[in-house]
Motif scaffolding. Structure first.
Motif, PDB file in Angstrom:
ATOM      1  N   GLN A  57       0.853  -1.212   0.000  1.00  0.00           N
ATOM      2  CA  GLN A  57       0.000   0.000   0.000  1.00  0.00           C
ATOM      3  C   GLN A  57       0.880   1.251   0.000  1.00  0.00           C
ATOM      4  OE1 GLN A  57      -2.615  -1.591   3.466  1.00  0.00           O
ATOM      5  NE2 GLN A  57      -3.984  -0.368   2.180  1.00  0.00           N
ATOM      6  N   GLN A  58       1.766   1.306  -0.965  1.00  0.00           N
ATOM      7  CA  GLN A  58       2.783   2.363  -0.941  1.00  0.00           C
ATOM      8  C   GLN A  58       2.221   3.749  -1.208  1.00  0.00           C
ATOM      9  OE1 GLN A  58       5.468   0.849  -4.005  1.00  0.00           O
ATOM     10  NE2 GLN A  58       4.956   2.532  -5.356  1.00  0.00           N
ATOM     11  N   GLN A  59       0.969   3.792  -1.722  1.00  0.00           N
ATOM     12  CA  GLN A  59       0.386   5.118  -1.956  1.00  0.00           C
ATOM     13  C   GLN A  59      -0.061   5.763  -0.638  1.00  0.00           C
ATOM     14  OE1 GLN A  59      -0.910   2.284  -2.502  1.00  0.00           O
ATOM     15  NE2 GLN A  59      -2.922   2.356  -1.541  1.00  0.00           N
ATOM     16  N   LYS A  60      -0.206   4.950   0.420  1.00  0.00           N
ATOM     17  CA  LYS A  60      -0.610   5.501   1.727  1.00  0.00           C
ATOM     18  C   LYS A  60       0.542   6.320   2.308  1.00  0.00           C
ATOM     19  CE  LYS A  60      -4.508   2.947   3.183  1.00  0.00           C
ATOM     20  NZ  LYS A  60      -5.051   1.984   4.145  1.00  0.00           N
ATOM     21  N   ASP A  71       5.519   1.163  -9.954  1.00  0.00           N
ATOM     22  CA  ASP A  71       4.057   1.194  -9.829  1.00  0.00           C
ATOM     23  C   ASP A  71       3.428  -0.177 -10.085  1.00  0.00           C
ATOM     24  OD1 ASP A  71       4.456   1.049 -12.531  1.00  0.00           O
ATOM     25  OD2 ASP A  71       3.458   2.939 -13.027  1.00  0.00           O
TER      26      ASP A  71
END
Lengths: 477, 477
Positions: free
Chosen positions: A300-303, A328
């Motif tokens: 969940q690297q966008q968090k 990505d």
């Protein structure tokens, strides 16, 4: 474990078709690519970085024994190649010939070096005059060319990278000692760094290097039970010295011929690493040679905070070769890719882990998952890398031992070669006829006469005459 | 200073015959030897160790900018070489051709790579599909072959070692930035590590690389006033991409050609180090690149304790690359030899020095002798190496500046080229006719259009038409 199907399905299972599995792995792990030059390959960054680590470690070990690096021309004039008869007979049929320079035909053909004994000898004949000039302990890192009919990535390629050491000594004893020293250096390197157990021994006359008095070899066993000659060390005695007139005057001003050795190890070993350690998820790299030892995969690297934390972990692991996969792609794809590339440890870190000040470590060798506190991360990774290195060696050694058999009669020998691929130890009378016959009827060649001998029976398994040596036999790459 | 006559007398004075001085130094400093292969050389340990240090430092700097190493085949099929027209015109006349593999003639001739643009392009055409695959920042360390008619050790050899970087980018801007970045990396490396000041600039169309849109160069000035092109970086635009069909799809799925660069630096630079820093006693190596930074010469080494003390000093200097010369040669010979090999600092230690807890340090660059207490040895050596490095750069820069002139008319230009060898700065109209004429009448070629411009006059020194650029001119290696 979440895994992206596409990447794994791209690999053939090794039990279904080992050769295809191998080809799939070298491609999917991005170690190499085929080129427009038939039989030659492109070594891609992931493959070349392994070679750089092999180079770095071997070069350091060479230099500790007094070896210095040099560089010889890549071309050998035809007349020079022909100076040592056994040598030219061995290599001439498989060299590439340069016949034109620019727009003009050459007066004498040049071959692209298949190995450089003749160049070193030519050089030594001018360079060595006195006992003060000895020993010469030279090595070069270069590429060589052998015009093979059938090729396979890393294992047999028309051009490959290697190192070739060439030494000259005052006495036969010194040359013999150096030959053994370098073989042991290779063996220790393979076992300690590549986690690849090897058998040390001598080649039979039939299998020795063209022009050598004695060839020593290290032989490893691949996962499919076939052997791989992984490095060789040759004692030339004074044969080349006589052909090339390499003489020195000793303290009493008496002229003597030098005694020479050569020893080489190549990118072939990358094929060995793949086939000893790999599995159905791809490459498995021993930590000591892995270009990337730890890959950090943010979940969940966008968090907010996840990518930052991943980078922070990288900083905490500055003692190791670490990468963060911040591409990505999906975590599942990244997991799969890190396995395909054989990275020893994967660190998974997501929002929940961050809350609890922990991360998940996944071992590539056993797939075991370990939850660790971030306070202990550095130490845990260090211990785990050590353990992986040891475990990989043990596993490979167990596999090798389980696939090493003994035979005291030809029927058992033949059956074993056929039904239980691996090394077969058996007694031999010492004559080439038996060696030829065994090869013809079973496909197994003599891999080596091991330094550690054991008497299994009194007679040669082939002809029944008195045996002189125990030999490791096997089908080989 | 006691000096062995034989070694020094073996070198021609550089003022008497610079070319012969150069040849003497490369031989007597044992950097290379001629080989049985015409136009190719043997790089001996002292020469190769310099190259290893160049490699180590450059490779580290490359990797810091994201570059990865790969290895391409050494052969190029003739049809592949021909794909880019300017490129094949530039290189085909000087390549070596392989026509036979083993005993069979090849169906298509292969040239031994003179440079690998065509191989990288062929590879990239398969490897690059999407914007995700960009940039590609690849480099390889290898040898290349150019069938030169006249050769000189390190400066012009039929085979030489180099690195060649080949990058592919999404945009023209990125490619231009990378071209400049690598030129600056080369320039900084030469100035910081080799103590060799360079002029950064662009090649004229006449002098640019075959197939490039723009070639940037660093130009150094040798002691004899001749220039040496020391490294080049090329922007190919999308010329090669169009010839080899290297396209990528961007985020909107639109196909575009990539933009490419290449950049190379070779063992030629070893010739540059010799000719910038050397003197009548031999080689002078900048400390940062010297394989041996400090040589310890025991005086009266047969006396008890002297050799032990020399080894003790070596231990005290473990931060540096140190050797003890414990051979049975005379101290005078050893002094002379350490100068010939260009070792930055010589430490002389004899019985009297030991009594007084001191040693003599001798600088290679200035011949200055400094008495130091052994308690301060490590720090003194550190400071001295720094000072030598700086001093060598300053000295080379002063020499370069003193041998850089300006000319605003052709008569002055011609006289300057003839009487004061060095760079001559002069204005140019931008047309090749003037460049050709200047070369024909003076022997000077355009070295570069420097990034730092200055208007010396309004007209071209050759044709008198309006000038567009100031150019560095000079005779060159």
């Amino acid at each position: 474990m979440a895994k992206d199907k596409k990447l794994v399905e791209a690999i053939t299972s090794m039990d279904v078709d080992f050769a295809q599995w191998y080809t799939d792995v070298v491609k999917k792990a991005e170690l190499m690519d085929y080129s427009s030059v038939k039989g030659c390959m492109v070594i891609k960054p992931a493959g070349y970085a392994i070679w750089e680590n092999i180079q770095g470690e071997l070069d350091r070990r060479f230099k500790e024994t007094g070896v210095e690096n040099v560089y010889m021309p890549m071309f050998i004039p035809e007349s020079l190649l022909q100076k040592e008869k056994d040598h030219v007979d061995g290599f001439a049929p498989e060299v590439a010939w340069v016949t034109h320079g620019g727009l003009e035909p050459l007066q004498e053909r040049l071959c692209v070096r298949p190995t450089s004994e003749t160049l070193f000898c030519d050089f030594y004949s001018r360079e060595i005059q006195s006992y003060r000039d000895l020993p010469k302990l030279y090595n070069q890192w270069c590429s060589v060319v052998r015009w093979e009919k059938t090729t396979r990535p890393f294992l047999r390629s028309r051009e490959f990278l290697w190192q070739e050491g060439h030494t000259a000594h005052a006495t036969a004893k010194e040359a013999e000692e150096r030959t053994e020293q370098m073989l042991n250096l290779y063996a220790n390197f393979c076992e300690e760094v590549l986690a690849m157990p090897v058998i040390r021994g001598q080649k039979t006359d039939k299998e020795k290097f063209a022009g050598a008095e004695a060839t020593y070899t290290i032989e490893a066993l691949m996962h499919d039970g076939k052997a791989l000659q992984s490095g060789t060390s040759h004692n030339f005695g004074d044969g080349f010295a006589k052909a090339f007139e390499i003489q020195y005057s000793d303290k009493e001003n008496k002229l003597s011929y030098v005694h020479q050795t050569s020893w080489g190890l190549s990118t072939r070993l990358i094929g060995g690493i793949i086939m000893v350690h790999g599995d159905d998820n791809g490459l498995v790299l021993p930590p000591k040679i892995a270009p990337v030892q730890v890959i950090i995969v943010p979940v969940q690297q966008q968090k907010e905070g996840v990518l930052d934390k991943a980078l922070e972990l990288k900083g905490m692991l500055s003692n190791f070769r670490v990468k963060v996969d911040d591409s990505d792609k999906s975590p599942g794809w990244k997991f799969s890719e890190s396995e395909m590339r054989g990275i020893p440890i994967r660190v998974e870190i997501g929002p929940r882990d961050i809350e609890q000040n922990q991360a998940v470590l996944v071992r590539r060798d056993t797939h075991e998952k370990i939850m660790v506190s971030l306070d202990e991360l550095d130490q845990q990774v260090r211990d785990l890398l050590d353990d992986i290195q040891k475990n990989m060696y043990e596993k490979a050694k167990n596999h090798r031992d389980e696939h090493t058999s003994e035979a005291t009669d030809l029927a058992t020998f033949t059956k074993t070669v056929e039904e239980k691929p691996g090394f077969v130890k058996a007694m031999w009378c010492g004559c080439q006829e038996c060696e030829d016959q065994i090869k013809e009827s079973t496909g197994a060649t003599s891999r080596c006469i091991p330094f550690e001998q054991k008497t299994l029976s009194d007679t040669c398994i082939c002809c029944g005459k008195p045996a002189v040596k125990m030999v490791y036999w096997g089908r080989a790459y």
